[in-house]
Design an enzyme around this catalytic site. Structure first.
Site, PDB file in Angstrom:
ATOM      1  CG  HIS A   1      56.080  35.875  41.002  1.00  0.00           C
ATOM      2  ND1 HIS A   1      55.385  35.641  42.111  1.00  0.00           N
ATOM      3  CD2 HIS A   1      54.906  36.708  40.116  1.00  0.00           C
ATOM      4  CE1 HIS A   1      53.985  36.192  42.205  1.00  0.00           C
ATOM      5  NE2 HIS A   1      53.682  36.558  41.055  1.00  0.00           N
TER       6      HIS A   1
ATOM      7  CG  HIS B   1      54.196  41.381  41.438  1.00  0.00           C
ATOM      8  ND1 HIS B   1      52.926  42.157  41.482  1.00  0.00           N
ATOM      9  CD2 HIS B   1      54.123  39.984  41.393  1.00  0.00           C
ATOM     10  CE1 HIS B   1      51.859  41.454  41.399  1.00  0.00           C
ATOM     11  NE2 HIS B   1      52.463  40.127  41.418  1.00  0.00           N
TER      12      HIS B   1
HETATM   13  P1  DGP Z   1      50.470  37.867  41.570  1.00  0.00           P
HETATM   14  O1  DGP Z   1      49.433  36.576  41.732  1.00  0.00           O
HETATM   15  O2  DGP Z   1      51.306  37.706  40.557  1.00  0.00           O
HETATM   16  O3  DGP Z   1      49.869  38.924  41.528  1.00  0.00           O
HETATM   17  O4  DGP Z   1      51.103  37.617  42.927  1.00  0.00           O
HETATM   18  C1  DGP Z   1      51.045  38.261  44.126  1.00  0.00           C
HETATM   19  C2  DGP Z   1      51.828  37.824  45.075  1.00  0.00           C
HETATM   20  O5  DGP Z   1      52.090  38.735  46.189  1.00  0.00           O
HETATM   21  C3  DGP Z   1      51.307  36.554  45.988  1.00  0.00           C
HETATM   22  O6  DGP Z   1      52.174  35.443  45.493  1.00  0.00           O
HETATM   23  C4  DGP Z   1      51.360  36.675  47.238  1.00  0.00           C
HETATM   24  C5  DGP Z   1      52.166  37.891  47.485  1.00  0.00           C
HETATM   25  N1  DGP Z   1      51.805  38.987  48.390  1.00  0.00           N
HETATM   26  C6  DGP Z   1      50.408  39.513  48.578  1.00  0.00           C
HETATM   27  N2  DGP Z   1      50.444  40.272  49.507  1.00  0.00           N
HETATM   28  C7  DGP Z   1      51.579  40.616  50.236  1.00  0.00           C
HETATM   29  C8  DGP Z   1      52.117  40.898  51.242  1.00  0.00           C
HETATM   30  O7  DGP Z   1      51.461  41.839  52.279  1.00  0.00           O
HETATM   31  N3  DGP Z   1      53.604  40.812  51.528  1.00  0.00           N
HETATM   32  C9  DGP Z   1      54.263  39.912  50.790  1.00  0.00           C
HETATM   33  N4  DGP Z   1      55.592  39.907  51.106  1.00  0.00           N
HETATM   34  N5  DGP Z   1      53.727  39.375  49.672  1.00  0.00           N
HETATM   35  C10 DGP Z   1      52.588  39.613  49.596  1.00  0.00           C
END
Ligand code: DGP
Length: 131
Positions: free
Chosen positions: A99, A97
């Site tokens: 950001h 992903h």
């Molecule tokens: P990273 O630390 O780069 O792997 O970021 C993962 C991000 O994913 C973190 O900022 C929170 C987000 N996240 C985790 N679970 C979910 C979810 O179920 N829905 C959404 N929209 N975001 C999520």
């Protein structure tokens, strides 16, 4: 595979969608830490940045850029574009992903202040250089 971003991408789990095409999706990050914090993901499961093909990552970067420009057009003053690649780099969801974090001056700090380690940069560059 029990992957939350696969579930979001295939519609099994709800999200606040910002963008979608045949290969990628973007939706609001659940953390709500910065207003409009958005995640751009491939629909197909790819674990991390290094495992993506050039074609896959190019498409995601294009989408991230489009969203970044859209946010600036909406009035945000800048964006952070971040990829955490691997657990040591604080990747917590193991589905690639990007950001895209819209920013305004004075809205907080994304990073802790870092301090120099006193490294011999000449020596280190010699070790790290791609030959
Ligand atoms: P990273 O630390 O780069 O792997 O970021 C993962 C991000 O994913 C973190 O900022 C929170 C987000 N996240 C985790 N679970 C979910 C979810 O179920 N829905 C959404 N929209 N975001 C999520």
């Amino acid at each position: 595979m029990d992957c939350i971003f696969c579930k979001i991408a295939n519609g099994e789990t709800n999200c606040h969608k910002i963008y979608e095409d045949d290969k990628a999706m973007a939706f609001l990050d659940i953390s709500d830490d910065f207003e409009g914090h958005t995640l751009v993901v491939p629909k197909k499961h790819i674990a991390n940045f290094n495992e993506s093909s050039n074609c896959q990552i190019t498409h995601l970067i294009k989408v991230a850029k489009q969203i970044s420009q859209h946010y600036v057009d909406l009035g945000y003053e800048g964006t952070n574009i971040v990829i955490n690649n691997g657990e040591a780099a604080e990747q917590s969801v193991h589905h690639l992903h990007i950001h895209v974090i819209p920013r305004r001056k004075g809205d907080g700090k994304l990073y802790m202040p870092l301090h120099s380690r006193g490294t011999d940069l000449q020596k280190l560059a010699k070790k790290l250089r791609i030959k």
